[in-house]
Write a protein that holds these residues in place. Structure first.
Motif, mmCIF file in Angstrom:
data_model
loop_
_atom_site.group_PDB
_atom_site.id
_atom_site.type_symbol
_atom_site.label_atom_id
_atom_site.label_comp_id
_atom_site.label_asym_id
_atom_site.label_seq_id
_atom_site.Cartn_x
_atom_site.Cartn_y
_atom_site.Cartn_z
ATOM 1 N N PHE A 131 0.832 -1.195 0.000
ATOM 2 C CA PHE A 131 0.000 0.000 0.000
ATOM 3 C C PHE A 131 0.878 1.261 0.000
ATOM 4 C CE2 PHE A 131 -2.704 3.249 1.880
ATOM 5 C CZ PHE A 131 -3.833 3.097 1.102
ATOM 6 N N PRO A 132 0.669 2.158 -0.972
ATOM 7 C CA PRO A 132 1.559 3.324 -1.122
ATOM 8 C C PRO A 132 1.109 4.501 -0.256
ATOM 9 C CG PRO A 132 0.012 3.256 -2.931
ATOM 10 C CD PRO A 132 -0.359 2.121 -2.031
ATOM 11 N N ALA A 133 1.167 4.339 1.053
ATOM 12 C CA ALA A 133 0.608 5.351 1.964
ATOM 13 C C ALA A 133 1.268 6.716 1.756
ATOM 14 C CB ALA A 133 0.767 4.892 3.407
ATOM 15 N N LYS A 134 2.603 6.714 1.660
ATOM 16 C CA LYS A 134 3.318 7.998 1.561
ATOM 17 C C LYS A 134 2.932 8.728 0.278
ATOM 18 C CE LYS A 134 7.616 7.357 3.307
ATOM 19 N NZ LYS A 134 8.944 6.962 2.883
ATOM 20 N N VAL A 164 -2.909 2.710 9.346
ATOM 21 C CA VAL A 164 -2.479 3.496 8.180
ATOM 22 C C VAL A 164 -3.701 4.191 7.556
ATOM 23 C CG1 VAL A 164 -1.481 3.328 5.854
ATOM 24 C CG2 VAL A 164 -0.544 1.941 7.723
ATOM 25 N N LEU A 165 -4.818 3.469 7.506
ATOM 26 C CA LEU A 165 -6.035 4.037 6.909
ATOM 27 C C LEU A 165 -6.607 5.139 7.800
ATOM 28 C CD1 LEU A 165 -7.603 0.698 5.629
ATOM 29 C CD2 LEU A 165 -6.317 2.403 4.333
ATOM 30 N N ALA A 169 -7.382 9.053 6.899
ATOM 31 C CA ALA A 169 -8.658 9.732 7.176
ATOM 32 C C ALA A 169 -8.410 11.010 7.975
ATOM 33 C CB ALA A 169 -9.598 8.797 7.924
ATOM 34 N N GLN A 170 -7.468 10.928 8.903
ATOM 35 C CA GLN A 170 -7.187 12.118 9.726
ATOM 36 C C GLN A 170 -6.467 13.202 8.932
ATOM 37 O OE1 GLN A 170 -5.340 10.039 12.946
ATOM 38 N NE2 GLN A 170 -7.250 9.935 14.139
#
Ligand SMILES: Cc1ncc(COP(=O)(O)O)c(C=O)c1O
Length: 362
Positions: A131-134, A164-165, A169-170
């Motif tokens: 998952f490419p969070a950055k 991470v999700l 959202a935050q």
């Protein structure tokens, strides 16, 4: 001449290969054994009075909320998760807004977002579909109004940790963050409880997969109560049909049936992955009821050869980062055994054994 809105004219028609699906269905991640006999008995008991009336959703929403430990005001039953996605897009997207998705993923997020005239921002998954969070966080803008994430993801089977999700959202309070848990039962981790506190978090669930009810079209959209009151405004009061509403409580009550099927799928997922290892085919370990396998240039021939043996699987070659990939649904013991026997034959006949072991992985 009558013309559709530009956003709709520009949409590509999405036609999943539904025609002529005769054989063992391992192409749409449905249940291979169907719903609980108790659900079927309830369906058979329905009478004309029930069909004559407009369906009433609220009593069933109360039962679903009780099952999930949520407030009924947080729950909307929908015509499958597809409708839930559509409603979120209608509620939050204006023309020119941005919807972020992580690709490859489920096709309907982009379709419903584009239909509203939104710009779809695609963030590519990382190595091995991590998952490419950055990268996703760097794409946030004041116009980001939807972020749609399938967890576990279809078609890769990859999962991302809930924290991470929540971070996403935050970081994007102006956006509705949809965590699509269509494959929850095969993964076991959920954010649904967090929808009570996190105002912009929405979670979807479906009865199309583990519960074997894809044909009835029923799903759940859960969110924070005040936001859900807004989303409800764009939903038809009769969006879920009477038959689906009548059988849903029975489906929830027969957890033993669902748990037994899920346990089979989890054990067969291991068995199938082991077999793919033995055959030297590259696959991505899955958190859902399917496994994505890299077949290489022979992907179409592979799908055809399985079809000739009565087994339907899904070619995902055209999805981003999925060159040469095919998705195999995992089902019951018997159905997985049938698949494994056919795989051995087809891999042997097409000379695929071990052919991709040393290839660079996506
Ligand atoms: C991630 C994901 N979401 C939603 C759906 C559709 O669910 P439903 O049948 O409830 O509309 C699918 C079906 O394949 C899916 O893979």
């Amino acid at each position: 001449m009558l013309e559709a809105r530009a956003a709709v004219r520009n949409l590509h028609a999405y036609r999943p290969p539904l025609a002529g699906r005769v054989g063992l269905r391992l192409d749409f991640n449905e249940s291979t054994v169907g719903c609980s006999p108790r659900v079927l008995a309830r369906l058979r008991s329905l009478d004309s009075e029930l069909l004559a009336r407009y369906p009433e959703r609220e009593p069933v929403e109360k039962e679903v909320a009780g099952f999930l430990g949520l407030d009924p005001a947080q729950i909307l039953l929908t015509n499958g998760v597809d409708e839930a996605i559509h409603l979120l897009c209608s509620t939050y997207l204006d023309a020119g807004d941005e919807a972020i998705i992580v690709v490859p993923t489920f096709a309907m997020y982009a379709i419903f977002a584009q239909a509203e005239g939104a710009r779809v921002v695609e963030v590519r998954a990382g190595d091995n579909f991590t998952f490419p969070a950055k990268e996703l966080l760097t794409q946030l803008s004041p116009r980001t109004r939807i972020i749609a994430i399938s967890n576990p993801n279809n078609p890769t089977g990859a999962a991302v940790a809930g924290d991470v999700l929540i971070q996403i959202a935050q970081a994007a309070p102006q956006a509705a963050v949809l965590v699509d848990e269509a494959y929850f039962e095969f993964h076991g981790e959920t954010l649904i409880g967090q929808t009570r506190q996190i105002e912009n978090l929405f979670v979807t669930r479906t009865f199309s997969k583990a519960y074997g009810l894809a044909g009835l079209r029923i799903g759940i959209l859960a969110g924070e109560a005040r936001q859900m009151a807004i989303v409800r405004r764009v939903a038809s009061p009769y969006n879920v049909n009477a038959a689906a509403l009548a059988v849903l409580p029975e489906a929830l009550r027969d957890q033993e049936y669902v748990n037994r099927y899920v346990a089979q799928v989890l054990s067969n997922r291991e068995k199938l992955q082991q077999e793919l290892d033995n055959l030297g085919l590259h696959y991505w370990p899955s958190h859902a009821n399917f496994v994505l396998v890299r077949i290489g240039p022979a992907h179409a021939e592979f799908v055809r050869a399985l079809r000739d043996r009565g087994i339907l699987v899904r070619d995902r070659h055209s999805d981003p980062l999925c060159e040469g990939c095919v998705r195999l649904t995992v089902g019951s013991d018997e159905h997985t055994q049938t698949l494994i026997v056919a795989l051995r034959e087809v891999v042997g006949r097409l000379g695929l054994r071990g052919s991709l072991r040393n290839e660079v992985r996506a």
